[in-house]
Design a protein around this motif. Structure first.
Motif, PDB file in Angstrom:
ATOM      1  N   ALA A  27       0.829  -1.212   0.000  1.00 32.71           N
ATOM      2  CA  ALA A  27       0.000   0.000   0.000  1.00 32.71           C
ATOM      3  C   ALA A  27       0.862   1.259   0.000  1.00 32.71           C
ATOM      4  O   ALA A  27       0.550   2.240  -0.685  1.00 32.71           O
ATOM      5  CB  ALA A  27      -0.943  -0.011   1.205  1.00 32.71           C
ATOM      6  N   ALA A  28       1.942   1.230   0.761  1.00 39.46           N
ATOM      7  CA  ALA A  28       2.816   2.404   0.834  1.00 39.46           C
ATOM      8  C   ALA A  28       3.536   2.637  -0.492  1.00 39.46           C
ATOM      9  O   ALA A  28       3.661   3.789  -0.945  1.00 39.46           O
ATOM     10  CB  ALA A  28       3.819   2.232   1.964  1.00 39.46           C
ATOM     11  N   LEU A  29       4.021   1.583  -1.121  1.00 41.97           N
ATOM     12  CA  LEU A  29       4.679   1.734  -2.423  1.00 41.97           C
ATOM     13  C   LEU A  29       3.704   2.278  -3.469  1.00 41.97           C
ATOM     14  O   LEU A  29       4.070   3.099  -4.317  1.00 41.97           O
ATOM     15  CB  LEU A  29       5.260   0.396  -2.867  1.00 41.97           C
ATOM     16  N   ASP A  30       2.448   1.831  -3.397  1.00 44.32           N
ATOM     17  CA  ASP A  30       1.426   2.388  -4.296  1.00 44.32           C
ATOM     18  C   ASP A  30       1.159   3.855  -3.961  1.00 44.32           C
ATOM     19  O   ASP A  30       0.954   4.679  -4.861  1.00 44.32           O
ATOM     20  CB  ASP A  30       0.129   1.588  -4.186  1.00 44.32           C
ATOM     21  N   GLY A  31       1.168   4.179  -2.669  1.00 42.33           N
ATOM     22  CA  GLY A  31       0.871   5.549  -2.247  1.00 42.33           C
ATOM     23  C   GLY A  31       1.887   6.557  -2.752  1.00 42.33           C
ATOM     24  O   GLY A  31       1.522   7.619  -3.257  1.00 42.33           O
ATOM     25  N   VAL A  32       3.188   6.238  -2.636  1.00 47.20           N
ATOM     26  CA  VAL A  32       4.194   7.200  -3.085  1.00 47.20           C
ATOM     27  C   VAL A  32       4.213   7.335  -4.599  1.00 47.20           C
ATOM     28  O   VAL A  32       4.790   8.290  -5.139  1.00 47.20           O
ATOM     29  CB  VAL A  32       5.609   6.833  -2.566  1.00 47.20           C
ATOM     30  N   SER A  33       3.583   6.379  -5.297  1.00 46.54           N
ATOM     31  CA  SER A  33       3.500   6.456  -6.764  1.00 46.54           C
ATOM     32  C   SER A  33       2.249   7.179  -7.234  1.00 46.54           C
ATOM     33  O   SER A  33       2.075   7.407  -8.442  1.00 46.54           O
ATOM     34  CB  SER A  33       3.506   5.035  -7.355  1.00 46.54           C
ATOM     35  N   LEU A  34       1.384   7.540  -6.297  1.00 47.76           N
ATOM     36  CA  LEU A  34       0.128   8.206  -6.645  1.00 47.76           C
ATOM     37  C   LEU A  34       0.400   9.623  -7.144  1.00 47.76           C
ATOM     38  O   LEU A  34       1.092  10.401  -6.479  1.00 47.76           O
ATOM     39  CB  LEU A  34      -0.783   8.240  -5.414  1.00 47.76           C
ATOM     40  N   ASP A  35      -0.142   9.959  -8.301  1.00 48.54           N
ATOM     41  CA  ASP A  35       0.021  11.305  -8.845  1.00 48.54           C
ATOM     42  C   ASP A  35      -1.155  12.176  -8.414  1.00 48.54           C
ATOM     43  O   ASP A  35      -2.284  11.978  -8.868  1.00 48.54           O
ATOM     44  CB  ASP A  35       0.093  11.260 -10.375  1.00 48.54           C
ATOM     45  N   LEU A  36      -0.876  13.131  -7.550  1.00 53.45           N
ATOM     46  CA  LEU A  36      -1.903  14.085  -7.146  1.00 53.45           C
ATOM     47  C   LEU A  36      -1.907  15.242  -8.128  1.00 53.45           C
ATOM     48  O   LEU A  36      -0.856  15.759  -8.506  1.00 53.45           O
ATOM     49  CB  LEU A  36      -1.633  14.588  -5.729  1.00 53.45           C
ATOM     50  N   THR A  37      -3.088  15.655  -8.551  1.00 57.09           N
ATOM     51  CA  THR A  37      -3.203  16.773  -9.476  1.00 57.09           C
ATOM     52  C   THR A  37      -2.966  18.084  -8.738  1.00 57.09           C
ATOM     53  O   THR A  37      -2.978  18.139  -7.498  1.00 57.09           O
ATOM     54  CB  THR A  37      -4.594  16.798 -10.120  1.00 57.09           C
ATOM     55  N   ASP A  38      -2.786  19.145  -9.496  1.00 55.61           N
ATOM     56  CA  ASP A  38      -2.648  20.472  -8.882  1.00 55.61           C
ATOM     57  C   ASP A  38      -3.892  20.823  -8.075  1.00 55.61           C
ATOM     58  O   ASP A  38      -3.799  21.467  -7.021  1.00 55.61           O
ATOM     59  CB  ASP A  38      -2.426  21.530  -9.960  1.00 55.61           C
ATOM     60  N   GLU A  39      -5.049  20.400  -8.569  1.00 54.25           N
ATOM     61  CA  GLU A  39      -6.291  20.661  -7.837  1.00 54.25           C
ATOM     62  C   GLU A  39      -6.298  19.924  -6.497  1.00 54.25           C
ATOM     63  O   GLU A  39      -6.705  20.478  -5.479  1.00 54.25           O
ATOM     64  CB  GLU A  39      -7.501  20.235  -8.670  1.00 54.25           C
ATOM     65  N   HIS A  40      -5.869  18.669  -6.513  1.00 49.92           N
ATOM     66  CA  HIS A  40      -5.800  17.922  -5.259  1.00 49.92           C
ATOM     67  C   HIS A  40      -4.849  18.601  -4.267  1.00 49.92           C
ATOM     68  O   HIS A  40      -5.179  18.768  -3.079  1.00 49.92           O
ATOM     69  CB  HIS A  40      -5.290  16.498  -5.512  1.00 49.92           C
ATOM     70  N   LEU A  41      -3.691  18.987  -4.747  1.00 50.98           N
ATOM     71  CA  LEU A  41      -2.718  19.627  -3.856  1.00 50.98           C
ATOM     72  C   LEU A  41      -3.233  20.960  -3.334  1.00 50.98           C
ATOM     73  O   LEU A  41      -3.008  21.324  -2.178  1.00 50.98           O
ATOM     74  CB  LEU A  41      -1.392  19.831  -4.607  1.00 50.98           C
ATOM     75  N   ALA A  42      -3.963  21.676  -4.186  1.00 54.65           N
ATOM     76  CA  ALA A  42      -4.531  22.954  -3.737  1.00 54.65           C
ATOM     77  C   ALA A  42      -5.593  22.717  -2.664  1.00 54.65           C
ATOM     78  O   ALA A  42      -5.646  23.470  -1.677  1.00 54.65           O
ATOM     79  CB  ALA A  42      -5.162  23.677  -4.934  1.00 54.65           C
ATOM     80  N   ARG A  43      -6.415  21.688  -2.823  1.00 54.77           N
ATOM     81  CA  ARG A  43      -7.412  21.374  -1.798  1.00 54.77           C
ATOM     82  C   ARG A  43      -6.750  21.035  -0.465  1.00 54.77           C
ATOM     83  O   ARG A  43      -7.183  21.479   0.601  1.00 54.77           O
ATOM     84  CB  ARG A  43      -8.283  20.199  -2.262  1.00 54.77           C
TER      85      ARG A  43
END
Length: 331
Positions: free
Chosen positions: A310-326
């Motif tokens: 789960a952690a290896l999948d998590g660090v590979s997750l691409d958060l969008t600019d919108e997600h990061l702004a939220r």
């Protein structure tokens, strides 16, 4: 000799056997050989490497509080046996270990620790190399500050190890920003490799001012704005321990610790829920992805294979600019 900062290239470094960037996740080996048996430890290490994991983090004092004799060293011994049983794997992984926090005798911690004097550094590091079965480490951490020893003496002690080729990079865990500054200034004045990495407790939630999360045993162990500022100013790499609050983000049986009980956390948890729904990820995976997006390398101390996956999948997750702004607005 001039030493260039290597922290900015670490996040995009590659293993020798693949062209894809190595995972930014660090495998924390704190409980290897004590609460995590050797068979499970080997399985976690094997899978970590299979999935592109590179950095393994340990310490000479791990895990004295869970060992039979009250002393550390079990974690390094397990890693050493794993390296010996896997010919060629040393070229695929990077080893980070720490010194300075080992109790001088069982039951003496925290009042009496090995510390960071010149002799203590040399003796502790020799023991680490022996247990790990290696002739060098990729990163040596000063585990906890030692006010009884001038930081310049510690820098000189580590400089000997760097000069011998036994230490490639130097980091500091649980140190205030002003001592990092003094250490780096002395390293620059004497021409040795400066501290280029900090290891501190960090996560998406923020603890109430004046409090320390459980497991943070040092007053300067929680990533502060000042420590983050010095890291940004000098382009120091930041590693985060206990980023998942020991599972509290996702495990209903583990409540969020009381130090995070304030209105700011309510907003942040709601934002995590929103982004988790959007991405199909868990809260914890979003936290890991958020840390990576902040330039912070998270350390996983999990003991079970599913936690590693789960952690290896998590660090590979691409958060969008919108997600990061939220997530930023909630903070």
């Amino acid at each position: 000799m001039t030493y260039e900062n290597t922290a900015t290239t670490a996040a995009t470094s590659t293993t020798s056997s693949a062209s894809a960037p190595a995972s930014p996740l660090v495998l924390g080996a704190m409980m290897f050989g004590t609460r995590i048996d050797e068979k499970t430890s080997f399985a976690l290490l094997d899978r970590f490497v299979e999935r592109g994991g590179e950095w393994i983090d340990t310490a000479d004092c791990y895990a004295f509080w869970a060992s039979q004799d009250g002393r550390g060293g079990d974690s390094e011994r397990v890693i050493g046996r794993w390296l010996a049983a896997r010919p060629g794997v040393r070229q695929r992984v990077r080893i980070a270990t720490k010194l300075g926090a080992e109790p001088l005798w069982a039951g003496s911690w925290p009042q009496v620790r090995a510390g960071l004097s010149r002799r203590a550094v040399a003796d502790a590091f020799a023991g680490s190399l022996d247990r790990l079965g290696v002739d060098s480490v990729d990163l040596l951490w000063l585990h906890q500050e030692d006010r009884a020893t001038p930081i310049e003496e510690t820098v000189d002690a580590v400089a000997d190890l760097v000069a011998s080729g036994a230490v490639r990079r130097v980091g500091a865990s649980n140190h205030p920003a002003w001592r990092i500054e003094r250490a780096r200034a002395h390293a620059a004045a004497t021409g040795t490799r400066p501290i280029d990495a900090l290891q501190l407790n960090a996560t998406y939630l923020r603890a109430r001012p004046g409090t320390l999360p459980e497991g943070v045993v040092h007053p300067f162990g929680l990533l502060s704005d000042e420590q983050r500022d010095i890291a940004e100013a000098y382009r120091l790499e930041v590693w985060a321990y206990t980023p998942l609050l020991s599972g509290a983000y996702d495990d209903p049986a583990k409540p969020v610790p009381p130090v995070y009980d304030h209105p700011g956390s309510t907003r942040r948890l709601a934002a995590l829920d929103d982004v988790a729904r959007d991405t199909g990820a868990t809260r914890g995976q979003v936290v890991l992805a958020w840390l990576v997006a902040q330039g912070i390398r998270p350390i996983l101390g999990g003991s079970k294979p599913y936690q590693l996956e789960a952690a290896l999948d998590g660090v590979s997750l691409d958060l969008t600019d919108e997600h990061l702004a939220r997530l930023a607005v909630a903070g």
